[in-house]
Design a protein around this motif. Structure first.
Motif, PDB file in Angstrom:
ATOM      1  N   HIS A 161      41.481  40.746  51.343  1.00  0.00           N
ATOM      2  CA  HIS A 161      42.468  41.187  52.340  1.00  0.00           C
ATOM      3  C   HIS A 161      42.757  40.119  53.399  1.00  0.00           C
ATOM      4  CE1 HIS A 161      41.660  44.936  50.369  1.00  0.00           C
ATOM      5  NE2 HIS A 161      40.444  45.025  50.879  1.00  0.00           N
ATOM      6  N   ASP A 162      42.809  38.867  52.985  1.00  0.00           N
ATOM      7  CA  ASP A 162      43.155  37.767  53.879  1.00  0.00           C
ATOM      8  C   ASP A 162      44.581  37.349  53.545  1.00  0.00           C
ATOM      9  OD1 ASP A 162      43.432  35.295  55.237  1.00  0.00           O
ATOM     10  OD2 ASP A 162      41.272  34.950  55.131  1.00  0.00           O
ATOM     11  N   THR A 163      45.491  37.557  54.488  1.00  0.00           N
ATOM     12  CA  THR A 163      46.914  37.312  54.215  1.00  0.00           C
ATOM     13  C   THR A 163      47.335  35.864  54.467  1.00  0.00           C
ATOM     14  OG1 THR A 163      47.498  37.990  56.467  1.00  0.00           O
ATOM     15  CG2 THR A 163      47.518  39.696  54.757  1.00  0.00           C
ATOM     16  N   ARG A 164      46.433  35.042  54.970  1.00  0.00           N
ATOM     17  CA  ARG A 164      46.774  33.631  55.169  1.00  0.00           C
ATOM     18  C   ARG A 164      47.013  32.974  53.809  1.00  0.00           C
ATOM     19  NH1 ARG A 164      41.719  31.834  58.735  1.00  0.00           N
ATOM     20  NH2 ARG A 164      40.722  33.117  57.127  1.00  0.00           N
ATOM     21  N   ARG A 165      48.054  32.160  53.717  1.00  0.00           N
ATOM     22  CA  ARG A 165      48.497  31.622  52.436  1.00  0.00           C
ATOM     23  C   ARG A 165      47.875  30.264  52.154  1.00  0.00           C
ATOM     24  NH1 ARG A 165      53.528  29.269  50.429  1.00  0.00           N
ATOM     25  NH2 ARG A 165      54.146  28.914  52.612  1.00  0.00           N
ATOM     26  N   GLY A 166      47.102  30.182  51.078  1.00  0.00           N
ATOM     27  CA  GLY A 166      46.493  28.918  50.696  1.00  0.00           C
ATOM     28  C   GLY A 166      47.530  27.935  50.189  1.00  0.00           C
ATOM     29  N   PHE A 167      47.203  26.647  50.295  1.00  0.00           N
ATOM     30  CA  PHE A 167      48.098  25.588  49.847  1.00  0.00           C
ATOM     31  C   PHE A 167      47.684  25.128  48.458  1.00  0.00           C
ATOM     32  CE2 PHE A 167      49.341  20.984  49.834  1.00  0.00           C
ATOM     33  CZ  PHE A 167      50.721  21.191  49.866  1.00  0.00           C
ATOM     34  N   ALA A 168      48.622  25.136  47.547  1.00  0.00           N
ATOM     35  CA  ALA A 168      48.348  24.715  46.168  1.00  0.00           C
ATOM     36  C   ALA A 168      48.562  23.210  46.073  1.00  0.00           C
ATOM     37  CB  ALA A 168      49.256  25.460  45.194  1.00  0.00           C
ATOM     38  N   GLY A 169      47.524  22.456  46.421  1.00  0.00           N
ATOM     39  CA  GLY A 169      47.639  21.000  46.408  1.00  0.00           C
ATOM     40  C   GLY A 169      46.649  20.351  45.466  1.00  0.00           C
ATOM     41  N   TYR A 170      47.044  19.255  44.848  1.00  0.00           N
ATOM     42  CA  TYR A 170      46.194  18.451  43.959  1.00  0.00           C
ATOM     43  C   TYR A 170      45.514  19.294  42.886  1.00  0.00           C
ATOM     44  CZ  TYR A 170      46.846  13.872  45.969  1.00  0.00           C
ATOM     45  OH  TYR A 170      47.402  12.670  46.341  1.00  0.00           O
TER      46      TYR A 170
END
Length: 316
Positions: A134-143
């Motif tokens: 339930h963490d709505t912060r959006r991860g970055f799809a990098g490398y």
């Protein structure tokens, strides 16, 4: 009512700039959002910023690469020691494999009945990954890191203390925490909203020497709280000073946020931060361009060429 929403950022002193970029961007897959320099002092030292996809407060790691200046710190007690990151629930096996493939040693441990991964930055700073829901912060799809496994942001900070009672009293009385949890030599306090990276884990450590408090390679310098508004920040500063904790700074304008620093009685340096109302990360770069240009505080602009030539080249 809490005057703190959660964490804002964590700032560390590391070794080489390229080594740091490789670790945070090419291994952890974080987004590189800002390249500037240390505001304080006259020695040119990079200040590098990494974040999740949106640069959320509570998702930013910043570093000062002090290896070039030859300044080394000492990890010890009475000092922030562990950078704790939140990842999607069920992603720990993915991260264990990825870290191992990148040559990073990983330990799987259980804390308060929950598994987490422990590993280290190349300079030795301790990192941990905690699976959360339930963490709505959006991860970055990098490398090559897929979005479903990408880092949400900060989970919290681990602070080593010789006597936890003083820090529990300070944080508990002034930062509106939930009831603390205890397990062995670890005490956990929650500040602000749980999904905003506000976990403070105090680890009783009476065996190590006192850790250094200056900027020095291999150490965490400070942990910043998100007070959201200048009004909240001022109220909290007034409250802390009024209680007799006078090791607290005046307001400092850091261009991207405004800051007040306070030394907790257990030794950790905390920052009360407010993202700058006039733009934050995007005051000098558009959202899509973040991290693409070398930014300088106004007082150093006349020395741009000189400073740039002195700093280590970075390949992003």
């Amino acid at each position: 009512m809490s005057l703190i929403k959660g964490s804002h950022h964590i700032t560390m002193s590391v070794g080489g700039a390229q080594e740091d970029v490789d670790f945070h961007v090419k291994t952890l897959g974080l987004r590189f959002i800002k390249r500037t320099v240390l505001f304080d002092g006259s020695i040119p030292v990079y200040h590098l910023y990494y974040s999740n996809a949106d640069g959320d407060p509570s998702a930013v790691l910043t570093t000062f690469p002090f290896g070039q200046a030859g300044v080394r710190g000492r990890r010890g007690t009475n000092q922030a020691r562990e950078v704790l990151l939140a990842v999607p629930s069920g992603s720990l096996n993915y991260w264990s494999q990825r870290l191992t493939e990148h040559g990073i040693g990983v330990d799987s441990v259980e804390v308060f009945g929950r598994r987490r991964l422990m590993f280290r930055h190349p300079t030795g700073i301790e990192y941990g990954m905690v699976g959360v829901e339930h963490d709505t912060r959006r991860g970055f799809a990098g490398y090559g890191v897929p979005e479903e496994h990408a880092i949400h942001g900060i989970y919290g900070v681990g602070v080593h203390v010789a006597n936890p009672d003083n820090t529990v009293e300070f944080v508990g009385n002034h930062m509106a925490v939930d009831p603390l949890l205890e397990e062995g030599e670890r005490v956990v306090l929650q500040v602000g909203t749980p999904s905003q990276g506000g976990a403070v884990e105090l680890v009783v450590n009476r065996s190590d020497e006192q850790g250094t408090w200056f900027y020095g390679e291999g150490t965490i310098h400070h942990f910043a709280w998100n007070t959201e508004t200048l009004e909240n920040q001022d109220k909290l500063k007034f409250d802390i000073e009024g209680a007799g904790y006078t090791d607290i700074s005046e307001l400092k304008d850091r261009k991207y946020f405004k800051s007040v620093y306070v030394r907790a009685p257990g030794g950790a340096l905390f920052e009360l931060a407010v993202t700058h109302p006039e733009g934050g990360w995007t005051c000098d770069e558009s959202p899509k361009e973040l991290g693409s240009r070398f930014q300088l505080p106004g007082q150093f602009e006349a020395r741009r060429s000189e400073i740039f030539e002195q700093l280590e080249h970075i390949d992003i």
